[in-house]
Motif scaffolding. Structure first.
Motif, PDB file in Angstrom:
ATOM      1  N   ASN A  97       0.833  -1.200   0.000  1.00 64.34           N
ATOM      2  CA  ASN A  97       0.000   0.000   0.000  1.00 64.34           C
ATOM      3  C   ASN A  97       0.877   1.263   0.000  1.00 64.34           C
ATOM      4  O   ASN A  97       1.620   1.505   0.952  1.00 64.34           O
ATOM      5  N   ALA A 142       0.162   4.294   0.559  1.00 68.77           N
ATOM      6  CA  ALA A 142      -0.128   5.191   1.691  1.00 68.77           C
ATOM      7  C   ALA A 142       0.691   4.787   2.917  1.00 68.77           C
ATOM      8  O   ALA A 142       1.220   5.646   3.636  1.00 68.77           O
ATOM      9  N   PHE A 143       0.808   3.472   3.121  1.00 70.64           N
ATOM     10  CA  PHE A 143       1.597   2.979   4.256  1.00 70.64           C
ATOM     11  C   PHE A 143       3.079   3.316   4.055  1.00 70.64           C
ATOM     12  O   PHE A 143       3.756   3.784   4.980  1.00 70.64           O
ATOM     13  N   ARG A 180       3.674   6.970   4.609  1.00 71.50           N
ATOM     14  CA  ARG A 180       3.609   7.310   6.036  1.00 71.50           C
ATOM     15  C   ARG A 180       4.862   6.811   6.758  1.00 71.50           C
ATOM     16  O   ARG A 180       5.436   7.508   7.591  1.00 71.50           O
ATOM     17  N   PHE A 181       5.284   5.603   6.404  1.00 69.78           N
ATOM     18  CA  PHE A 181       6.472   5.015   7.041  1.00 69.78           C
ATOM     19  C   PHE A 181       7.706   5.895   6.780  1.00 69.78           C
ATOM     20  O   PHE A 181       8.408   6.307   7.711  1.00 69.78           O
ATOM     21  N   LEU A 190       7.440   9.258   8.580  1.00 75.42           N
ATOM     22  CA  LEU A 190       7.754   9.220  10.016  1.00 75.42           C
ATOM     23  C   LEU A 190       9.257   9.059  10.241  1.00 75.42           C
ATOM     24  O   LEU A 190       9.826   9.682  11.142  1.00 75.42           O
ATOM     25  N   ILE A 191       9.876   8.213   9.414  1.00 75.62           N
ATOM     26  CA  ILE A 191      11.331   8.045   9.527  1.00 75.62           C
ATOM     27  C   ILE A 191      12.023   9.396   9.283  1.00 75.62           C
ATOM     28  O   ILE A 191      12.952   9.774   9.996  1.00 75.62           O
ATOM     29  N   LEU A 214      11.715  11.648  12.196  1.00 81.29           N
ATOM     30  CA  LEU A 214      12.671  11.212  13.222  1.00 81.29           C
ATOM     31  C   LEU A 214      14.076  11.707  12.876  1.00 81.29           C
ATOM     32  O   LEU A 214      14.818  12.196  13.750  1.00 81.29           O
ATOM     33  N   ILE A 248       6.570   1.138  -6.696  1.00 77.03           N
ATOM     34  CA  ILE A 248       5.339   1.939  -6.645  1.00 77.03           C
ATOM     35  C   ILE A 248       5.091   2.637  -7.981  1.00 77.03           C
ATOM     36  O   ILE A 248       3.951   2.898  -8.346  1.00 77.03           O
ATOM     37  N   PHE A 280       6.706   5.695  -9.148  1.00 80.98           N
ATOM     38  CA  PHE A 280       6.894   7.147  -9.238  1.00 80.98           C
ATOM     39  C   PHE A 280       8.066   7.412 -10.185  1.00 80.98           C
ATOM     40  O   PHE A 280       9.175   6.947  -9.944  1.00 80.98           O
ATOM     41  N   LEU A 339       6.328  18.174  -8.790  1.00 82.19           N
ATOM     42  CA  LEU A 339       5.265  17.277  -8.313  1.00 82.19           C
ATOM     43  C   LEU A 339       5.584  16.719  -6.926  1.00 82.19           C
ATOM     44  O   LEU A 339       6.665  16.217  -6.678  1.00 82.19           O
ATOM     45  N   ARG A 340       4.589  16.830  -6.052  1.00 78.48           N
ATOM     46  CA  ARG A 340       4.752  16.265  -4.709  1.00 78.48           C
ATOM     47  C   ARG A 340       4.157  14.859  -4.701  1.00 78.48           C
ATOM     48  O   ARG A 340       2.986  14.667  -4.383  1.00 78.48           O
ATOM     49  N   TRP A 341       4.973  13.887  -5.083  1.00 75.50           N
ATOM     50  CA  TRP A 341       4.504  12.500  -5.068  1.00 75.50           C
ATOM     51  C   TRP A 341       4.074  12.124  -3.644  1.00 75.50           C
ATOM     52  O   TRP A 341       3.138  11.358  -3.446  1.00 75.50           O
TER      53      TRP A 341
END
Lengths: 213, 185
Positions: free
Chosen positions: B2, B4-5, B8-9, B12-13, B16, B74, B76, B147-149
């Motif tokens: 996915n 989206a996952f 997000r992963f 978040l990395i 951090l 994916i 892109f 473009l903001r993939w």
């Protein structure tokens, strides 16, 4: 004289090389869990389709090349028979009315700016009499940003045809970059094409020229 | 997988990494002036000092795998500015582990300029993404740089991931260098 024995601090011991690896793995695992928990899947309306079949008649225009004389000028514009996102039939034909056809991609930042600027301008000023403006939503890709285009263009006051998944309409007009505008005269022949941002005032000046004013 | 996952992963990395970047900048600039920062710096050195170059290698590997995953799995399309950043990232995957294995902190002399060039390109692309009007005004139908993939947490795009990662690699190289100097002093 008494000499106090000066104790040297013990040399700092570096921890095992495994410690950073364990910390790294733990951090990655926590981040993956948070990402999984916070990922929300989108939902769509079954009646709305982002791409629809289109029928193209006429000869395709050559690819537009900025900075050179446009070979498409004077050529008959292709005619598109298709439908809006909700399936309402919509066609762009050479019916004797001059027109501007704006080709948009939902993911293109310049198209987003164009729609953002043109929407209030058209709502405030209307379309100049004697010309028509259409748009085509093309190059649709669910993996790209600002999807779905039907949602993005929900407030867009211009009648819009949903291109097919192969972007056949964009190809037929010789699109080379977004946003892309094709100006067609009353005789159904291409008057000019433009790629890139166009301020509303500039577009309106061209529309008024097309209308013969 | 996915997208989206994945977004997000990586988002978040990156967040951090940005936090770590800020922390390292504070430590590197302030440790000579503040006993507290010096103490924190020593503790960090105890924990990670021997692995600094290995950590930098892991980040380079993560960035390389991430960029290949985005383009090859994916789908892109990398734009030309993305390719310039890849030119910076990919050799680091080879060079940094060799330096880490040999404990050769002089590698920073050669890699920091490369990292700085990549940093500049990433910063430029991130600026373009936020101010598309600075670009030509035309979106390339295949691979536009504006473009903001990915747009996670309201500010994290792929160039921002690259920017944060290159910042951390640069800081780790500086850390490894100064840490070695202190050991020799």
């Amino acid at each position: 004289m008494s000499k106090k024995a000066v104790k040297k601090p013990p040399p700092r011991k570096r921890r095992s090389r495994k410690t950073p690896i364990l910390i790294g793995v733990a951090v990655l695992a926590v981040v993956a869990l948070v990402a999984l928990l916070t990922t929300v899947s989108g939902s769509g309306d079954a009646n709305i389709k982002q791409t629809r079949s289109v029928k193209i008649t006429g000869q395709a225009l050559p690819l537009y090349q900025s900075g050179t004389a446009d070979p498409a000028v004077g050529m008959p514009a292709p005619e598109i028979t298709g439908a809006t996102f909700d399936g309402t039939p919509l066609s762009i034909t050479n019916d004797g009315t001059p027109k501007a056809i704006i080709l948009l991609a939902h993911w293109c930042p310049h198209c987003q700016t164009e729609v953002e600027e043109l929407t209030p301008y058209i709502k405030a000023n209307g379309i100049p009499e004697g010309v028509e403006v259409f748009s085509i939503s093309t190059s649709v890709n669910a993996a790209k940003p600002n999807y779905p285009p039907s949602k993005w263009l929900a407030d867009w006051p211009v009648p819009t045809i949903a291109d097919n998944s192969n972007s056949s309409s964009a190809r037929a007009f010789g699109l080379s970059g977004f946003p892309f505008v094709v100006f067609v005269g009353a005789d159904g022949k291409v008057v000019g094409r433009n790629e890139g941002d166009m301020p509303p005032e500039t577009l309106y000046k061209i529309l008024e020229q097309l209308a013969g004013r | 997988m996915n997208p989206a996952f994945v977004n997000r992963f990586f988002g978040l990395i990156t967040l951090l990494i940005i936090v770590v970047d800020i922390g390292l900048v504070v430590l590197l600039l302030g440790r000579r002036r503040s006993a507290l920062l010096q103490s924190a710096s020593d503790r960090l050195d105890d924990l990670f000092g021997g692995s600094t170059l290995w950590i930098a290698s892991a980040i380079a590997l993560g960035a390389t795998v991430g960029s290949l995953f985005y383009s090859e799995v994916i789908g892109f399309n990398p734009c030309h500015l993305c390719w310039y950043q890849r030119i910076v990232w990919y050799p680091l995957v080879v060079v940094l582990p060799i330096a880490a294995h040999r404990k050769d902190t002089r590698i920073s002399t050669y890699t920091l300029p490369v990292v700085a060039i990549g940093w500049g390109i990433a910063a430029y692309q991130y600026t373009l993404q936020n101010f598309p009007s600075l670009d030509t005004g035309v979106c390339n139908p295949d691979a536009p740089c504006t473009l903001r993939w990915v747009w996670e947490l309201g500010f994290i795009s792929i160039p921002m991931m690259s920017l944060a990662g290159l910042t951390l690699v640069g800081l780790l190289l500086l850390w490894a260098r100064t840490s070695t100097r202190q050991e020799h002093e």
